[in-house]
Design a protein around this motif. Structure first.
Motif, PDB file in Angstrom:
ATOM      1  N   GLU A  61     -31.064  15.636  59.597  1.00  0.00           N
ATOM      2  CA  GLU A  61     -31.680  16.908  59.212  1.00  0.00           C
ATOM      3  C   GLU A  61     -33.187  16.760  59.073  1.00  0.00           C
ATOM      4  OE1 GLU A  61     -30.494  19.839  59.153  1.00  0.00           O
ATOM      5  OE2 GLU A  61     -28.342  19.449  59.302  1.00  0.00           O
ATOM      6  N   HIS A  62     -33.623  15.625  58.566  1.00  0.00           N
ATOM      7  CA  HIS A  62     -35.065  15.430  58.408  1.00  0.00           C
ATOM      8  C   HIS A  62     -35.752  15.383  59.774  1.00  0.00           C
ATOM      9  CE1 HIS A  62     -38.611  14.394  56.076  1.00  0.00           C
ATOM     10  NE2 HIS A  62     -38.899  13.462  56.981  1.00  0.00           N
ATOM     11  N   SER A  63     -35.133  14.719  60.730  1.00  0.00           N
ATOM     12  CA  SER A  63     -35.699  14.673  62.080  1.00  0.00           C
ATOM     13  C   SER A  63     -35.760  16.070  62.680  1.00  0.00           C
ATOM     14  CB  SER A  63     -34.859  13.751  62.976  1.00  0.00           C
ATOM     15  OG  SER A  63     -34.861  12.426  62.493  1.00  0.00           O
ATOM     16  N   ALA A  64     -34.690  16.847  62.487  1.00  0.00           N
ATOM     17  CA  ALA A  64     -34.662  18.207  63.013  1.00  0.00           C
ATOM     18  C   ALA A  64     -35.752  19.064  62.370  1.00  0.00           C
ATOM     19  CB  ALA A  64     -33.288  18.831  62.778  1.00  0.00           C
ATOM     20  N   SER A  65     -36.030  18.829  61.077  1.00  0.00           N
ATOM     21  CA  SER A  65     -37.066  19.608  60.392  1.00  0.00           C
ATOM     22  C   SER A  65     -38.449  19.323  60.959  1.00  0.00           C
ATOM     23  CB  SER A  65     -37.043  19.311  58.889  1.00  0.00           C
ATOM     24  OG  SER A  65     -37.585  18.029  58.611  1.00  0.00           O
ATOM     25  N   ARG A  66     -38.580  18.193  61.658  1.00  0.00           N
ATOM     26  CA  ARG A  66     -39.853  17.837  62.278  1.00  0.00           C
ATOM     27  C   ARG A  66     -39.855  18.088  63.785  1.00  0.00           C
ATOM     28  NH1 ARG A  66     -42.819  12.555  60.352  1.00  0.00           N
ATOM     29  NH2 ARG A  66     -43.996  13.345  62.126  1.00  0.00           N
ATOM     30  N   GLY A  67     -38.874  18.838  64.260  1.00  0.00           N
ATOM     31  CA  GLY A  67     -38.880  19.277  65.650  1.00  0.00           C
ATOM     32  C   GLY A  67     -38.130  18.400  66.625  1.00  0.00           C
ATOM     33  N   PHE A  68     -37.400  17.387  66.134  1.00  0.00           N
ATOM     34  CA  PHE A  68     -36.639  16.502  67.012  1.00  0.00           C
ATOM     35  C   PHE A  68     -35.151  16.824  66.918  1.00  0.00           C
ATOM     36  CE2 PHE A  68     -40.496  14.131  66.153  1.00  0.00           C
ATOM     37  CZ  PHE A  68     -40.775  13.462  67.339  1.00  0.00           C
ATOM     38  N   ALA A  69     -34.521  17.114  68.048  1.00  0.00           N
ATOM     39  CA  ALA A  69     -33.067  17.191  68.069  1.00  0.00           C
ATOM     40  C   ALA A  69     -32.535  15.793  67.782  1.00  0.00           C
ATOM     41  CB  ALA A  69     -32.577  17.674  69.427  1.00  0.00           C
ATOM     42  N   ALA A  70     -31.668  15.673  66.786  1.00  0.00           N
ATOM     43  CA  ALA A  70     -31.234  14.355  66.319  1.00  0.00           C
ATOM     44  C   ALA A  70     -29.722  14.231  66.425  1.00  0.00           C
ATOM     45  CB  ALA A  70     -31.691  14.131  64.883  1.00  0.00           C
ATOM     46  N   HIS A  71     -29.276  13.088  66.904  1.00  0.00           N
ATOM     47  CA  HIS A  71     -27.853  12.825  67.101  1.00  0.00           C
ATOM     48  C   HIS A  71     -27.537  11.416  66.613  1.00  0.00           C
ATOM     49  CE1 HIS A  71     -28.085  16.276  69.895  1.00  0.00           C
ATOM     50  NE2 HIS A  71     -29.192  15.705  70.306  1.00  0.00           N
ATOM     51  N   ALA A  72     -26.331  11.221  66.106  1.00  0.00           N
ATOM     52  CA  ALA A  72     -25.874   9.890  65.705  1.00  0.00           C
ATOM     53  C   ALA A  72     -24.463   9.693  66.237  1.00  0.00           C
ATOM     54  CB  ALA A  72     -25.891   9.740  64.189  1.00  0.00           C
ATOM     55  N   VAL A  73     -24.216   8.560  66.868  1.00  0.00           N
ATOM     56  CA  VAL A  73     -22.913   8.257  67.438  1.00  0.00           C
ATOM     57  C   VAL A  73     -22.230   7.192  66.590  1.00  0.00           C
ATOM     58  CG1 VAL A  73     -23.942   6.550  69.019  1.00  0.00           C
ATOM     59  CG2 VAL A  73     -21.668   7.488  69.508  1.00  0.00           C
ATOM     60  N   SER A  74     -20.943   7.365  66.355  1.00  0.00           N
ATOM     61  CA  SER A  74     -20.139   6.291  65.770  1.00  0.00           C
ATOM     62  C   SER A  74     -19.593   5.441  66.911  1.00  0.00           C
ATOM     63  CB  SER A  74     -18.976   6.864  64.952  1.00  0.00           C
ATOM     64  OG  SER A  74     -19.420   7.504  63.777  1.00  0.00           O
ATOM     65  N   LEU A  75     -19.900   4.156  66.899  1.00  0.00           N
ATOM     66  CA  LEU A  75     -19.338   3.268  67.914  1.00  0.00           C
ATOM     67  C   LEU A  75     -17.815   3.288  67.823  1.00  0.00           C
ATOM     68  CD1 LEU A  75     -21.750   0.239  67.373  1.00  0.00           C
ATOM     69  CD2 LEU A  75     -21.936   2.034  69.116  1.00  0.00           C
ATOM     70  N   ARG A  76     -17.145   3.051  68.932  1.00  0.00           N
ATOM     71  CA  ARG A  76     -15.672   3.082  68.930  1.00  0.00           C
ATOM     72  C   ARG A  76     -15.121   2.182  67.818  1.00  0.00           C
ATOM     73  NH1 ARG A  76     -13.797   1.875  74.604  1.00  0.00           N
ATOM     74  NH2 ARG A  76     -15.584   3.220  75.066  1.00  0.00           N
ATOM     75  N   GLY A  77     -14.102   2.700  67.142  1.00  0.00           N
ATOM     76  CA  GLY A  77     -13.534   1.971  66.022  1.00  0.00           C
ATOM     77  C   GLY A  77     -14.264   2.178  64.713  1.00  0.00           C
ATOM     78  N   HIS A  78     -15.326   2.958  64.736  1.00  0.00           N
ATOM     79  CA  HIS A  78     -16.125   3.231  63.544  1.00  0.00           C
ATOM     80  C   HIS A  78     -16.133   4.733  63.259  1.00  0.00           C
ATOM     81  CE1 HIS A  78     -17.655  -0.714  64.758  1.00  0.00           C
ATOM     82  NE2 HIS A  78     -18.200  -0.848  63.572  1.00  0.00           N
ATOM     83  N   GLY A  79     -16.316   5.087  61.991  1.00  0.00           N
ATOM     84  CA  GLY A  79     -16.451   6.487  61.627  1.00  0.00           C
ATOM     85  C   GLY A  79     -15.307   7.327  62.171  1.00  0.00           C
ATOM     86  N   GLY A  80     -15.660   8.453  62.801  1.00  0.00           N
ATOM     87  CA  GLY A  80     -14.658   9.341  63.364  1.00  0.00           C
ATOM     88  C   GLY A  80     -14.348   9.103  64.825  1.00  0.00           C
ATOM     89  N   SER A  81     -14.874   8.022  65.396  1.00  0.00           N
ATOM     90  CA  SER A  81     -14.558   7.701  66.797  1.00  0.00           C
ATOM     91  C   SER A  81     -13.166   7.081  66.891  1.00  0.00           C
ATOM     92  CB  SER A  81     -15.600   6.731  67.379  1.00  0.00           C
ATOM     93  OG  SER A  81     -16.831   7.393  67.578  1.00  0.00           O
ATOM     94  N   GLY A  82     -12.620   7.069  68.104  1.00  0.00           N
ATOM     95  CA  GLY A  82     -11.275   6.567  68.314  1.00  0.00           C
ATOM     96  C   GLY A  82     -11.144   5.088  68.009  1.00  0.00           C
ATOM     97  N   ALA A  83      -9.928   4.703  67.642  1.00  0.00           N
ATOM     98  CA  ALA A  83      -9.647   3.293  67.344  1.00  0.00           C
ATOM     99  C   ALA A  83      -9.826   2.439  68.591  1.00  0.00           C
ATOM    100  CB  ALA A  83      -8.231   3.149  66.809  1.00  0.00           C
ATOM    101  N   ALA A  84     -10.302   1.227  68.383  1.00  0.00           N
ATOM    102  CA  ALA A  84     -10.518   0.299  69.495  1.00  0.00           C
ATOM    103  C   ALA A  84     -10.451  -1.121  68.952  1.00  0.00           C
ATOM    104  CB  ALA A  84     -11.865   0.566  70.167  1.00  0.00           C
ATOM    105  N   PRO A  85      -9.242  -1.617  68.666  1.00  0.00           N
ATOM    106  CA  PRO A  85      -9.095  -2.921  68.000  1.00  0.00           C
ATOM    107  C   PRO A  85      -9.597  -4.112  68.803  1.00  0.00           C
ATOM    108  CG  PRO A  85      -6.958  -2.081  68.714  1.00  0.00           C
ATOM    109  CD  PRO A  85      -7.931  -0.969  68.892  1.00  0.00           C
TER     110      PRO A  85
END
Length: 270
Positions: free
Chosen positions: A56-80
């Protein structure tokens, strides 16, 4: 002059399996034409670590900001059985899906992933935050700082990090404990590849690179920061008094503002 490999036989002979990838985003109210920023969390971390403050802070300064969860992390698919190569694939695929040439920002071991992704994706710029770039020196330092938490990872177990390693004393204990409890883990193979992996190929297109961290980081030493920056003929930008997870620590605004200021200067809108 750097050379870029056009054909990688392994990529088509043994493709990385597909998986659902979680991407969290924040967009500015007005499109100023600035490059999108893709944040890549380190091992055990997910996209949520950047969604707390930096997106959100990046967006407030005019940058579209994205964050990816690597596979097996966060809400990304499992990958043992995920490997460093699979993590790099995730980053490249997400970056390639963005509407403009992106800036890649990697934190911790995510910085190692970014250094390899930069050899495959022509980024506008690259930023390495508290970078864990691997090698046997990484193991020695980790064992000295966190023997009980690191030793199991050497034998395929989970790398355990505690709040004192990740955060400064300025962050309230309850908040630090909550963040620490949300951490996951990378695969045993990916953890091992932190120690034994090929050096990344040169970045495509020679993009500008920034290295930053804290001299008080209890995971990445000040000398390791200096060595990481020296790889790219630069000096590290330092934030004394902060922990390893700069994006979650009490003074989280300081490093992200420094990154965005640098992007405005060194990766301006074409």
């Amino acid at each position: 002059m750097s050379r870029t490999r056009i054909i990688r036989t392994r990529d088509w002979a043994s493709p990385v399996p597909p998986v659902h990838r979680e991407v969290r985003s924040a967009t500015p109210e007005t499109d100023e034409g600035k490059p999108p920023v893709l944040f890549v969390p380190g091992y055990g971390h997910g996209a949520w670590t950047f969604a707390e403050h930096w997106l959100e802070h990046s967006a407030s300064r005019g940058f579209a900001a994205h964050a990816v969860s690597l596979r097996g992390h966060g809400g990304s698919g499992a990958a043992p059985k995920a490997t460093l190569r699979a993590y790099v694939h995730d980053v490249v695929q997400v970056a390639a899906s963005l509407p403009r040439q992106a800036v890649l920002v990697g934190h911790g071991a995510g910085a190692l992933v970014v250094t390899h992704a930069l050899a495959r994706y022509p980024a506008r710029a690259g930023v390495l935050v508290a970078p864990v770039l691997g090698g046997w020196g990484t193991l020695g330092g980790a064992l000295r700082r966190n023997l009980a938490g690191t030793l199991p990872a050497v034998f395929g177990g989970r790398l355990r990090l505690n709040r004192r390693q990740l955060f400064s004393r300025e962050l309230p204990v309850a908040t630090a404990a909550d963040y620490t409890a949300r951490l996951g883990r990378a695969t045993a193979r990916a953890q091992w590849q932190l120690l034994a992996h090929r050096d990344p190929e040169p970045p495509v297109g020679n993009p500008p690179l920034l290295v930053l961290g804290s001299p008080d980081d209890r995971i990445v030493s000040a000398s390791a920061l200096t060595r990481a920056a020296a790889r790219y003929a630069a000096a590290p930008l330092l934030f004394p008094g902060m922990g390893h997870d700069l994006m979650l620590d009490a003074r989280w605004r300081e490093p992200i503002d420094a990154i965005l200021d640098w992007l405005d200067k060194d990766a301006p809108t074409p």
